[in-house]
Each structure stands twice: as structure tokens, then as C-alpha cells.
Design an enzyme around this catalytic site. Structure first.
Site, PDB file in Angstrom:
ATOM      1  N   THR A  52      32.136  40.478  36.807  1.00  0.00           N
ATOM      2  CA  THR A  52      32.138  39.203  36.099  1.00  0.00           C
ATOM      3  C   THR A  52      32.467  38.063  37.067  1.00  0.00           C
ATOM      4  O   THR A  52      31.855  36.994  37.027  1.00  0.00           O
ATOM      5  CB  THR A  52      33.177  39.248  34.953  1.00  0.00           C
ATOM      6  OG1 THR A  52      32.836  40.343  34.112  1.00  0.00           O
ATOM      7  CG2 THR A  52      33.200  37.975  34.153  1.00  0.00           C
ATOM      8  N   HIS A  59      29.483  37.367  39.160  1.00  0.00           N
ATOM      9  CA  HIS A  59      28.539  36.607  38.351  1.00  0.00           C
ATOM     10  C   HIS A  59      28.878  35.123  38.375  1.00  0.00           C
ATOM     11  O   HIS A  59      28.026  34.264  38.545  1.00  0.00           O
ATOM     12  CB  HIS A  59      28.684  37.098  36.908  1.00  0.00           C
ATOM     13  CG  HIS A  59      27.412  37.577  36.326  1.00  0.00           C
ATOM     14  ND1 HIS A  59      26.707  38.631  36.847  1.00  0.00           N
ATOM     15  CD2 HIS A  59      26.710  37.136  35.245  1.00  0.00           C
ATOM     16  CE1 HIS A  59      25.647  38.815  36.113  1.00  0.00           C
ATOM     17  NE2 HIS A  59      25.606  37.931  35.145  1.00  0.00           N
ATOM     18  N   GLU A 112      42.154  40.208  36.352  1.00  0.00           N
ATOM     19  CA  GLU A 112      42.672  41.595  36.408  1.00  0.00           C
ATOM     20  C   GLU A 112      43.932  41.564  37.258  1.00  0.00           C
ATOM     21  O   GLU A 112      43.864  41.732  38.463  1.00  0.00           O
ATOM     22  CB  GLU A 112      41.625  42.522  37.044  1.00  0.00           C
ATOM     23  CG  GLU A 112      40.260  42.463  36.369  1.00  0.00           C
ATOM     24  CD  GLU A 112      39.247  43.444  36.958  1.00  0.00           C
ATOM     25  OE1 GLU A 112      39.553  44.131  37.948  1.00  0.00           O
ATOM     26  OE2 GLU A 112      38.135  43.520  36.411  1.00  0.00           O
TER      27      GLU A 112
HETATM   28 ZN   LIG Z   1      36.942  42.226  35.120  1.00  0.00          ZN
END
Ligand SMILES: [Zn+2]
Ligand SMILES: NC(=O)c1ccc[n+]([C@@H]2O[C@H](COP(=O)([O-])OP(=O)(O)OC[C@H]3O[C@@H](n4cnc5c(N)ncnc54)[C@H](O)[C@@H]3O)[C@@H](O)[C@H]2O)c1
Ligand SMILES: [Zn+2]
Length: 341
Positions: free
Chosen positions: A40, A43, A62
Site C-alpha cells: 500500500t 502504491h 505498520e
Molecule cells: Zn500495510
């Protein structure tokens, strides 16, 4: 100086001074220790989420860290508590939220995209996102709790049972974590992957492995399950080939779980759904209980999570880390150290 990573437009990252935000009522400020980078984030770096971010945008979601300030009215947490964050901010009033599905709220804000993220020395978030980390769990492993919670959610929704044969298509961090969680639930796991480095790592972690570009995966699964077919297939590759393959693998009334985010609409053979009475499930992010399961599983010390960490880099190594991830080479999970412990 406390630092932050700012996304300033397509493929532009600037490391600069972090502007600490005093926590408002119901918020906490956290000194971020480690923050993992995932697809992500890649991206976002590629400019694919420019419609959602506000420049300059701090991203990352995270993480692990320690509470440094508490806003008014925050109960149950204290300064110095070691925590991780479930980076979801639901509206609380839509039909999904009212039905108890606030993790897939119709107006869900993902913190780290729709709000500032964790790649900074000091991060302020709503207190409802917090989960406590036990002292026995290192900050590095604490930064793996979010992807491990994804895997816990997927395995829980699939109702994986002891002795079942599970196929995971895609041996990236999420696929490997699904494999580890399913195995800890007593399942037998076969991992399908095309990247040689990741295939080898999966093999070293004790999974049955197949490269579907070299071996007939459907034939292999048939032999592996004594002609029955797999109980559950997790589609975690997000590839056209994976979507074509997934319906060939399950047994009668077997389950297929879509975890991957497909960039393009894939071709799927619906015939097998009728023929074998297959079931298709979607699984998105996690609920609080999945974070708690992930924390207890990681703390139990039974999963080889350290093996997934390819590299730990300081904040100024972030761009190089994103480049290494996009190269698709010999890398699994990269962690960024955002402050000294
Ligand atoms: Zn993630
Ligand atoms: N459902 C959710 O809430 C959620 C959360 C996190 C990530 N995701 C999605 O899950 C997917 C996996 O995440 P990740 O971080 O592990 O991504 P990743 O890109 O690191 O892993 C995907 C893996 O699939 C492999 N692959 C490609 N084609 C294949 C094929 N035909 N057969 C088998 N393997 C193949 C790739 O080599 C790669 O290792 C992504 O699509 C991601 O966007 C979903
Ligand atoms: Zn909502």
C-alpha cells in the site's frame, strides 16, 4: 531532532523535521519505534493514491512505539505504555458501522493514507486505535502485528480447522503470515509463489511449496489431497494467473478467500462454483479481536516472524527501501526505525 518522511508527490520523498501534534481529547501521542513498509505504501509512493492524500503527507501504518502524551479523557493507557495501532477510523454512523462491521465502514478513514501516518518520530492518533504490546514482544515484531492481524482475520473468516489442506497463492508477507496462522491452527499449508527467493524462504519455514510457472498446481493439489481438492484457497497474489487458477483447486464445498487487492478486473471461471458448490469470501483488514489474536500469537514465540524481516533501515533509507520492494527481488518485509528505543 525528531524526523518524519513526507510524501510530496509521485516518487518524491523528503525526510524533514517532524512537527509533533499535541493530542486533543481522546487522542494519544506515540514515539514511533519501528514502522513496516507494505504494498500500500509502495502504491502511495507511485502516486496511485494522490486523490486521497494531503501533501506533504506522512504515511506508514505498520508500527510499534511508546505513549509519550495523553489527551484529555483517555482511559486505560498511561505514559510509557508500549503499543501498536489499528489504523482504522470508522464513521460510527453508517449502515456497516451500525451492523457491527465498522472495520469495513462505508466512510472508513485508513490512518496513514487518509490521515497522517507512522513514518515519523512522534505520531498522534485516536486512543480507540491502540493495542497494548507485552514487554516480551520486541518493537521489531510489534511492527509486524498489523499484517499478522490481516492474516488472523483471513484465517478466522475462512474457519480454517485442524487437519485441513490450505493453499495460499502468493508468498509475500501477507501470504506467508496467512500460512503461519493457518498452520498454528493445525492446517497443512501449501504455498504457491513465483519469486525464487520467496519460494525458498517459504520452504525454509517448512511449507510445502510450488512454483505454478514450473509445476501444474492443480495436478499437484489433486495429488496432495488424495484427489479431494483443497479445503481452503487464499488468493493473495492479486495476479490474473492466480484468479484463473483459484477455482481449480478447492474440494466440493471448499472455500476461496479473496485477500488480494486486484489492480485490474480478473477473469474468473464461475463454472466450478456451480460444479463443486464452492463458496467465495472476501476478507478486508481486521477487527479488534484479530489484533489481540495477532499479539498473543506473536508473543507466544511459536512463529518464526524474525525470518520475515529482510532489513531494518533508518528513515533516510526509506526511498531506497521502497525501490528495493518495487524491484520484486530478494526481499520480504523491510522495517524503518523511526526513533531510538
Ligand atoms: Zn500495510
Ligand atoms: N485484504 C486486505 O485487507 C489486505 C491487507 C493487506 C494487503 N492486501 C493485499 O494482499 C496482497 C498481498 O500482499 P503482500 O504485501 O503479501 O503483497 P506482495 O506483492 O508482496 O505479494 C504477492 C506475491 O504474489 C506472488 N505472485 C505473483 N503472481 C503469482 C502467481 N501467479 N501465483 C503465485 N504467486 C504469485 C508475487 O511474487 C508476490 O510475492 C496484495 O494484493 C495486497 O494489496 C490486502
Ligand atoms: Zn461507518
Amino acid at each position: 531532532m525528531v524526523q518524519a518522511a513526507f510524501y510530496e508527490g509521485k516518487e518524491q520523498i523528503r525526510i524533514g523535521e517532524c512537527i509533533p501534534v499535541q493530542p486533543a481529547a481522546g487522542e494519544v501521542q506515540i514515539k514511533v519505534s519501528h514502522c513496516g513498509i507494505c504494498g500500500t505504501d509502495l502504491h502511495l509512493f507511485h502516486g496511485k493514491m494522490d486523490h486521497r492524500v494531503h501533501l506533504p503527507q506522512v504515511f506508514g501504518h505498520e508500527m510499534s512505539g511508546t505513549i509519550t502524551a495523553l489527551g484529555e479523557g483517555v482511559k486505560g493507557f498511561a505514559l510509557g505504555d508500549r503499543v501498536t495501532v489499528r489504523p482504522l477510523d470508522p464513521c460510527g454512523t453508517c449502515a456497516a458501522c451500525l451492523a457491527g462491521h465498522s472495520h469495513i465502514c462505508y466512510h472508513l478513514k485508513f490512518i496513514g493514507i487518509d490521515a497522517p501516518g507512522a513514518l515519523q518520530g512522534l505520531w498522534t492518533v485516536p486512543a480507540h486505535t491502540l493495542h497494548r504490546l507485552p514487554d516480551s514482544l520486541s518493537f521489531k515484531l510489534g511492527a509486524l502485528i498489523e499484517p499478522l492481524a490481516v492474516a488472523s482475520h483471513d484465517v478466522r473468516l475462512a474457519e480454517v480447522a485442524r487437519g485441513e489442506h490450505i493453499v495460499v497463492q502468493g508468498g509475500g508477507p501477507i501470504g506467508v503470515l496467512i500460512g503461519l496462522v493457518a498452520r498454528s491452527a493445525g492446517a497443512k499449508v501449501l504455498l504457491s509463489e513465483v519469486n525464487p527467493f520467496r519460494l525458498q524462504l517459504a520452504g525454509e519455514l517448512g511449507f510445502e511449496t510450488v512454483n505454478p510457472r514450473q509445476t501444474d498446481l492443480a495436478g499437484y493439489v489433486n495429488a496432495w489431497t488424495n484427489s479431494a481438492g483443497a479445503d481452503v484457497v487464499f488468493e493473495v497474489s492479486g495476479s490474473a494467473a492466480g484468479a484463473e487458477m483459484m477455482t481449480k483447486l478447492p474440494r466440493t464445498r471448499g472455500r476461496i478467500v479473496i485477500v488480494a487487492i486486484f489492480g485490474e478486473v480478473p477473469r474468473v471461471n464461475l463454472f466450478q462454483f456451480f460444479w463443486r458448490e464452492l463458496r467465495l469470501l472476501g476478507a478486508r483488514v481486521y477487527e479488534p479481536q484479530d489484533f489481540e489474536s495477532a499479539i498473543s500469537l506473536a508473543s507466544s514465540g511459536t512463529l518464526p516472524l524474525e525470518r520475515l524481516i529482510s532489513k531494518v533501515t533508518p528513515l533516510d533509507g526509506l526511498e531506497a527501501a521502497l525501490r528495493q520492494l518495487e524491484s520484486g527481488g530478494e526481499v520480504m518485509k523491510i522495517l524503518v526505525q523511526c526513533s531510538q528505543d
